[in-house]
Write a protein that holds these residues in place. Structure first.
Motif, PDB file in Angstrom:
ATOM      1  N   THR B  65       0.855  -1.180   0.000  1.00 28.11           N
ATOM      2  CA  THR B  65       0.000   0.000   0.000  1.00 28.11           C
ATOM      3  C   THR B  65       0.895   1.235   0.000  1.00 28.11           C
ATOM      4  OG1 THR B  65      -0.060   0.089   2.382  1.00 28.11           O
ATOM      5  CG2 THR B  65      -1.750  -1.234   1.317  1.00 28.11           C
ATOM      6  N   TYR B  66       0.269   2.386  -0.222  1.00 27.64           N
ATOM      7  CA  TYR B  66       1.086   3.594  -0.370  1.00 27.64           C
ATOM      8  C   TYR B  66       1.870   3.936   0.883  1.00 27.64           C
ATOM      9  CZ  TYR B  66      -1.059   4.017  -4.873  1.00 27.64           C
ATOM     10  OH  TYR B  66      -1.452   3.753  -6.139  1.00 27.64           O
ATOM     11  N   PRO B  67       1.268   3.833   2.085  1.00 23.34           N
ATOM     12  CA  PRO B  67       2.118   4.091   3.257  1.00 23.34           C
ATOM     13  C   PRO B  67       3.265   3.094   3.369  1.00 23.34           C
ATOM     14  CG  PRO B  67      -0.166   4.156   3.874  1.00 23.34           C
ATOM     15  CD  PRO B  67      -0.132   3.634   2.486  1.00 23.34           C
ATOM     16  N   GLN B  68       3.050   1.876   2.927  1.00 21.11           N
ATOM     17  CA  GLN B  68       4.122   0.879   3.023  1.00 21.11           C
ATOM     18  C   GLN B  68       5.233   1.133   2.020  1.00 21.11           C
ATOM     19  OE1 GLN B  68       2.101  -2.830   2.585  1.00 21.11           O
ATOM     20  NE2 GLN B  68       1.526  -2.944   4.747  1.00 21.11           N
ATOM     21  N   ILE B  69       4.879   1.731   0.887  1.00 18.80           N
ATOM     22  CA  ILE B  69       5.886   1.994  -0.149  1.00 18.80           C
ATOM     23  C   ILE B  69       6.993   2.894   0.393  1.00 18.80           C
ATOM     24  CG2 ILE B  69       6.206   3.313  -2.270  1.00 18.80           C
ATOM     25  CD1 ILE B  69       3.613   2.060  -3.237  1.00 18.80           C
ATOM     26  N   ILE B  70       6.599   3.761   1.338  1.00 13.32           N
ATOM     27  CA  ILE B  70       7.560   4.769   1.792  1.00 13.32           C
ATOM     28  C   ILE B  70       8.818   4.138   2.361  1.00 13.32           C
ATOM     29  CG2 ILE B  70       7.865   6.485   3.613  1.00 13.32           C
ATOM     30  CD1 ILE B  70       5.090   7.458   2.849  1.00 13.32           C
ATOM     31  N   HIS B  71       8.645   3.051   3.108  1.00 14.20           N
ATOM     32  CA  HIS B  71       9.860   2.483   3.701  1.00 14.20           C
ATOM     33  C   HIS B  71      10.731   1.816   2.639  1.00 14.20           C
ATOM     34  CE1 HIS B  71       8.549  -1.642   3.394  1.00 14.20           C
ATOM     35  NE2 HIS B  71       9.650  -2.034   3.971  1.00 14.20           N
ATOM     36  N   LEU B  72      10.149   1.484   1.474  1.00 13.61           N
ATOM     37  CA  LEU B  72      10.989   0.954   0.394  1.00 13.61           C
ATOM     38  C   LEU B  72      11.770   2.058  -0.294  1.00 13.61           C
ATOM     39  CD1 LEU B  72       8.597  -1.628  -1.241  1.00 13.61           C
ATOM     40  CD2 LEU B  72      10.653  -2.105   0.019  1.00 13.61           C
ATOM     41  N   THR B  73      11.131   3.225  -0.401  1.00  9.26           N
ATOM     42  CA  THR B  73      11.846   4.326  -1.063  1.00  9.26           C
ATOM     43  C   THR B  73      13.045   4.781  -0.248  1.00  9.26           C
ATOM     44  OG1 THR B  73      10.367   5.902  -0.072  1.00  9.26           O
ATOM     45  CG2 THR B  73       9.838   5.175  -2.272  1.00  9.26           C
ATOM     46  N   ASP B  74      13.019   4.547   1.060  1.00 10.80           N
ATOM     47  CA  ASP B  74      14.216   4.792   1.864  1.00 10.80           C
ATOM     48  C   ASP B  74      15.411   4.078   1.283  1.00 10.80           C
ATOM     49  OD1 ASP B  74      13.286   6.326   3.824  1.00 10.80           O
ATOM     50  OD2 ASP B  74      12.985   4.737   5.286  1.00 10.80           O
ATOM     51  N   ARG B  75      15.150   2.905   0.790  1.00 12.86           N
ATOM     52  CA  ARG B  75      16.239   1.998   0.453  1.00 12.86           C
ATOM     53  C   ARG B  75      16.662   2.106  -1.004  1.00 12.86           C
ATOM     54  NH1 ARG B  75      13.608   0.911   4.740  1.00 12.86           N
ATOM     55  NH2 ARG B  75      14.611  -0.263   6.405  1.00 12.86           N
ATOM     56  N   ILE B  76      16.055   3.012  -1.743  1.00 14.23           N
ATOM     57  CA  ILE B  76      16.520   3.228  -3.111  1.00 14.23           C
ATOM     58  C   ILE B  76      17.792   4.050  -3.070  1.00 14.23           C
ATOM     59  CG2 ILE B  76      15.996   4.332  -5.288  1.00 14.23           C
ATOM     60  CD1 ILE B  76      13.131   3.679  -4.823  1.00 14.23           C
ATOM     61  N   SER B  80      19.585   9.883   0.442  1.00 12.05           N
ATOM     62  CA  SER B  80      18.579  10.934   0.496  1.00 12.05           C
ATOM     63  C   SER B  80      17.224  10.281   0.725  1.00 12.05           C
ATOM     64  CB  SER B  80      18.605  11.807  -0.753  1.00 12.05           C
ATOM     65  OG  SER B  80      18.655  11.014  -1.894  1.00 12.05           O
ATOM     66  N   SER B  81      17.172   9.480   1.780  1.00 12.94           N
ATOM     67  CA  SER B  81      15.952   8.720   2.039  1.00 12.94           C
ATOM     68  C   SER B  81      14.777   9.640   2.298  1.00 12.94           C
ATOM     69  CB  SER B  81      16.180   7.806   3.233  1.00 12.94           C
ATOM     70  OG  SER B  81      16.618   8.555   4.329  1.00 12.94           O
ATOM     71  N   HIS B  82      15.029  10.728   2.993  1.00  9.30           N
ATOM     72  CA  HIS B  82      13.909  11.602   3.319  1.00  9.30           C
ATOM     73  C   HIS B  82      13.309  12.215   2.071  1.00  9.30           C
ATOM     74  CE1 HIS B  82      11.694  13.787   6.379  1.00  9.30           C
ATOM     75  NE2 HIS B  82      11.533  14.642   5.401  1.00  9.30           N
ATOM     76  N   ILE B  83      14.154  12.547   1.107  1.00 13.22           N
ATOM     77  CA  ILE B  83      13.653  13.181  -0.108  1.00 13.22           C
ATOM     78  C   ILE B  83      12.837  12.181  -0.923  1.00 13.22           C
ATOM     79  CG2 ILE B  83      14.347  14.451  -2.148  1.00 13.22           C
ATOM     80  CD1 ILE B  83      16.811  15.325  -0.669  1.00 13.22           C
ATOM     81  N   SER B  84      13.280  10.921  -0.948  1.00 15.71           N
ATOM     82  CA  SER B  84      12.506   9.916  -1.674  1.00 15.71           C
ATOM     83  C   SER B  84      11.138   9.703  -1.016  1.00 15.71           C
ATOM     84  CB  SER B  84      13.260   8.591  -1.703  1.00 15.71           C
ATOM     85  OG  SER B  84      14.604   8.794  -1.945  1.00 15.71           O
ATOM     86  N   ASN B  85      11.149   9.682   0.326  1.00 10.26           N
ATOM     87  CA  ASN B  85       9.867   9.577   1.024  1.00 10.26           C
ATOM     88  C   ASN B  85       8.951  10.722   0.641  1.00 10.26           C
ATOM     89  OD1 ASN B  85      11.032   7.523   2.383  1.00 10.26           O
ATOM     90  ND2 ASN B  85      11.266   8.612   4.308  1.00 10.26           N
ATOM     91  N   HIS B  86       9.551  11.890   0.603  1.00  8.62           N
ATOM     92  CA  HIS B  86       8.801  13.102   0.306  1.00  8.62           C
ATOM     93  C   HIS B  86       8.125  12.994  -1.064  1.00  8.62           C
ATOM     94  CE1 HIS B  86       8.972  17.763   0.640  1.00  8.62           C
ATOM     95  NE2 HIS B  86       7.755  17.317   0.468  1.00  8.62           N
ATOM     96  N   ALA B  87       8.853  12.393  -2.005  1.00  7.81           N
ATOM     97  CA  ALA B  87       8.295  12.276  -3.363  1.00  7.81           C
ATOM     98  C   ALA B  87       7.022  11.433  -3.355  1.00  7.81           C
ATOM     99  CB  ALA B  87       9.341  11.645  -4.286  1.00  7.81           C
ATOM    100  N   VAL B  88       7.051  10.314  -2.634  1.00  6.42           N
ATOM    101  CA  VAL B  88       5.856   9.464  -2.593  1.00  6.42           C
ATOM    102  C   VAL B  88       4.697  10.218  -1.964  1.00  6.42           C
ATOM    103  CG1 VAL B  88       4.930   7.283  -1.806  1.00  6.42           C
ATOM    104  CG2 VAL B  88       7.327   7.448  -2.367  1.00  6.42           C
TER     105      VAL B  88
END
Lengths: 362, 375, 159
Positions: B65-76, B80-88
């Motif tokens: 789900t979309y909230p769950q995706i955020i913790h994956l974007t950390d790991r891309i 700049s994990s915070h910025i990736s989270n921000h994008a989602v």
């Protein structure tokens, strides 16, 4: 027998006469050689291990860290523990490597630095052999080490090693010139190549003060080029960690790697002691001509302290170089030598010769 | 050996030989593998092999789900994990047309800029290390520690925070947050002078970086080299200026541009960006408005069917997020346009006919993060 | 002549920049007060983690061994990695009705990515983050934990 920490001549004579009185001269000579060999081996190991420890501590303090502090008080046994670990590690043999050359390369490196050490005077009367061409001998012998590095890189059957070895070859052949010429500047001033005489001549002022400007330039050039000759940063192109993983000793493990490692530190000690002997007076205390009282106070400090103090200072400087500067590129390395150091050196020798002719030195 | 023979080298010169830089190599900062054709020390050709750390994050997103995706974007892009989270979060909020409290926007922008600073600090550290100045590494990490502490206090994690959530942030900022950020700014303004003294002005560094790895503006645009690497070629590609999001339209800051197009200019852009980021934080940190730390969100977030795109400026360049939704709580397809991947593509082009040492410097100046390439 | 002066000014500027760099490392060498290393195992006793530090997911128990979890399973649904398994049980309450309670709240620490969704989404605030961070074990099975303590029960009035 009079044991005197200011002059070891009588102590040496006492050993010599003692040995000669109990055995034939030939055996006495052989025994003396064996004693000197054992003493030097011990000295080599102790200084090498201490320098590794010192390097780790010095760089740690420069980087706001504390360095090794787990094994023993202040971590002083860390390098011994490392050494035992290296002794017990497996010696890896590489497929298709040239086994003979692969095996003898570390020995060539270590023997070269070991031989050069024998000409260094540590205190009055405390040197293994006092050549009358001491400086020439040291330059000649210490540059043998590059053969070992070249062999190591070539026989490893590894491209990284080969690149590292070739870089090292180009580098040492070039910088050997600057080392020789900067020492030549002082030979022009001193008129002798014998280490003991060079030290004696500095009893009324070290050569770096006596020869003032050209001697100082020669000192700086010697520091730079000897750092390069020992393959240390910022000239550590032969083992450039971020480019060639470990350069010429990529494929070495265990005690053979330890030999390279130890030889690097001993080479550093060696060039530092040459710099200390030739430019800073070796074991000679700091004397100012005319200040008799000051000179006698300085004489109370034992020569060994002076010698190791000066050497340690130069080693510290070389560590400061290594832990501050980024690495040069191979073409910049050669540019620095051939376009800057060499011309400066040549002009400097002329300047020094002029100085000596005009008696403008102190 | 087989693979080397199959390389798409136009003409295999007899004097050329190949070495593998990576997957385990000190200068590739991870598991990037570069097959380099060398002629002596000269790099003739270079082929990156990606995929050693491919974890299939895009596919994993399709089951989350979309909230769950955020913790994956950390790991891309872990730096700049915070910025990736921000994008989602921006994408979800844009799709759902939710009004976000101003406090959240302030917090997110400050966090983004802290992320940028710490990413650049780590980049500076590893840049110095790649060039052989090992002390730089410790100075950079030492100063980065302060930001990590600030984060740990507010978000609970030092590295992969997962601090953003659709509609806001997970927790309100810690009471000490502003005080600590001020302390950091004060300290770092002093420490960054050391950075300049030890590396930027150093003659060896200047020789190693100036005129090395020329990337012209045209090439930067055609290869899609964004972020500080692109701005080092004079390409104005800062998403914070071109497509402002959060507070970026309201704060004053300069887009750092340099025109030398070499490694040195890419270096200087990042050094300047640290100053600009501090400038942005200073404008925001004292004015965080009171309010809620999160907008009211439904328990299950479903995007309306359609396609969505959101771009943000991560520390490495433009991070694009493309989502196709079929109306479910999980995306139908999620595609990341990661900056490091495009930046890597230009490495071959700009490192030809350079030396191995230059290749290391160029690779460092592009600031590649390997999980960002492989995803 | 210009190139002649440039040669020497290059040397001068180069040496100057090198000395500036050396002054930085030299200054830090002589200022041991700036050492930032933390002596980790030694400072373990007074090592204070930040209060929000995400060490591990724990179930909050009060001094009477009571927790607030009713076994609804929202945390399990929210976990992206499947690191939470909720095993509910049914008991007959005082009023005679059958009601759901937690039997085992199983937490796989090895799979957890500390995203915090379970803690955030728990409707009765039964979960929280613990400060423990020394998670190294010799056996992977030890990373699977049961979060509700043995003999614990739910606080009255929470369900």
């Amino acid at each position: 027998m009079t044991f005197n920490i200011y002059d070891f001549t009588s102590f040496n004579r006492w050993i010599d006469e003692g040995l000669n009185s109990i055995m034939s001269p030939t055996w006495a000579l052989i025994t003396e050689m064996a004693i000197i060999g054992i003493v030097f081996l011990l000295f080599y190991a102790v200084v090498g291990l201490f320098l590794v420890y010192a390097e780790r501590k010095v760089c740690a303090f420069m980087q706001n860290r504390v360095g090794p502090n787990r094994v023993g008080p202040y971590g002083i046994f860390q390098t011994i523990a490392d050494f035992i670990k290296l002794l017990m590690k497996e010696l890896v043999y590489i497929k298709d490597s040239d086994k003979l050359l692969f095996n003898i390369a570390p020995f060539i490196v270590i023997i070269a630095s070991f031989m050069a050490l024998s000409a260094i005077p540590f205190a009055k009367g405390l040197h293994a052999i006092d050549f009358d061409i001491g400086i020439l001998y040291v330059i000649a012998v210490s540059s043998l080490g590059v053969v070992g590095i070249l062999l190591a890189g070539w026989s490893s059957n590894n491209k990284y090693s080969l690149i590292g070895a070739m870089r090292s070859g180009a580098q040492i052949v070039s910088y050997e010139l600057s080392v020789g010429l900067s020492l030549l500047t002082i030979i022009v001033l001193s008129g002798t190549m014998q280490f003991s005489q060079i030290v004696e001549m500095q009893s009324n002022g070290w050569f770096i003060f006596k020869g003032h400007i050209p001697a100082f330039i020669a000192f700086v050039v010697f520091l730079i080029s000897s750092t390069a000759e020992t393959n240390r940063g910022p000239f550590d192109l032969a083992e450039a960690e971020s480019e060639l993983t470990a350069g010429f000793h990529t494929e070495y493990s265990g005690i053979k790697f330890a030999f390279f490692f130890l030889a690097e530190y001993m080479n550093m000690f060696l060039v530092a002691s040459i710099a200390a002997t030739v430019f800073l007076g070796g074991w000679m205390p700091f004397h100012v001509s005319g200040w008799a009282g000051f000179n006698t106070i300085m004489d109370y400090i034992p020569p060994l302290v002076w010698y190791f103090g000066k050497t340690a200072f130069i080693i510290w400087l070389m560590m400061l170089f290594k832990w501050t500067f980024p690495r040069l590129r191979i073409d910049q390395l050669l540019t620095l030598e051939w376009k800057y150091l060499l011309p400066i050196n040549l002009v400097n020798i002329l300047f020094m010769a002029f100085l000596v002719l005009m008696h403008w030195h102190f | 050996m087989k693979e080397i023979i199959n390389l798409p080298v136009s003409k295999i010169d007899e004097e050329e030989y190949h070495i593998n830089m990576g997957p385990q190599h000190p200068s590739t900062h991870g598991v990037l593998r570069l097959v380099v054709s060398l002629q002596g020390e000269i790099v003739k050709n270079l082929k990156p092999h990606c995929g050693y750390i491919h974890r299939g994050i895009e596919k994993m997103c399709e089951k989350d789900t979309y909230p769950q995706i955020i913790h994956l974007t950390d790991r891309i892009d872990y730096l700049s994990s915070h910025i990736s989270n921000h994008a989602v979060c921006l994408l979800v909020e844009k799709a759902l047309e939710i009004e976000i409290p101003e406090r959240v926007q302030y917090i997110r922008t400050i966090m983004d800029e802290l992320t940028r600073i710490q990413s650049h600090q780590l980049w500076w550290s590893s840049f110095g290390m790649d060039l052989g100045g090992l002390t730089c590494f410790f100075y950079g990490l030492r100063d980065r520690e302060m930001i990590l502490d600030i984060w740990e206090e507010t978000t609970g994690s030092r590295f992969l925070q997962s601090y953003n959530c659709p509609g806001g942030v997970m927790q309100d900022i810690h009471p000490n947050f502003q005080k600590k950020v001020h302390a950091f700014l004060k300290t770092f303004k002093k420490k960054i002078k050391d950075y300049d003294r030890i590396l930027s002005g150093n003659v060896i560094f200047e020789n190693r970086s100036q005129g090395v790895g020329i990337l012209s503006k045209e090439d930067a645009i055609s290869y899609g080299v964004t972020g500080p690497s692109g701005r080092g070629s004079g390409w104005s590609c800062d998403v914070r200026k071109t497509e402002p999001y959060s507070m970026y339209s309201k704060v004053q800051f300069n887009e750092v541009l340099r025109y030398e197009c070499d490694t040195y200019s890419r270096y200087m852009v990042r050094m300047q960006e640290m100053h600009e980021s501090m400038n942005i934080i200073e404008q925001l940190i004292d004015n965080i408005p009171a309010g809620d730390h999160s907008a009211k969100m439904k328990a299950v977030i479903k995007l309306p069917a359609g396609e969505y795109f959101q771009q943000v400026e991560s520390a490495r360049g433009e991070l694009g997020l493309y989502v196709v939704s079929d109306g479910n709580k999980t995306p139908y397809r999620m595609k990341f346009r990661t900056p490091s991947f495009s930046n890597l593509s230009v490495l071959d082009h700009i490192s030809r006919d350079m030396k191995i040492a230059d290749l290391v410097a160029i690779g460092a100046s592009l600031d590649l993060v390997i999980p960002d390439i492989d995803r | 002549m210009n190139s002649f002066f440039k040669y020497f000014s290059d040397i001068f500027h180069g040496v100057k920049s090198l000395l500036i760099g050396m002054s930085v490392t030299g200054r830090y060498f002589f200022s041991p007060g700036q050492i930032v290393t933390q002596q980790y195992p030694e400072n373990r006793k007074n090592l204070q983690m930040f209060e929000r530090f995400k060490g591990e997911v724990i179930m909050l128990h009060d001094e009477n061994n009571l927790h607030r979890c009713n076994g609804c399973g929202i945390c399990e649904n929210n976990c992206p990695n499947g690191s939470i398994e909720v095993i509910p049980a049914r008991i007959t309450g005082e009023d005679g009705k059958s009601k759901r309670i937690i039997d085992k709240h199983i937490y796989h620490l090895g799979m957890c990515t500390f995203c915090g969704l379970c803690v955030k989404n728990c409707p009765s605030n039964a979960l929280g983050f613990g400060q423990e961070f020394e998670h190294a074990v010799f056996d992977r099975s030890k990373l699977t934990k049961v979060l509700n303590k043995t003999g614990s029960s739910i606080i009255k009035g929470v369900e």
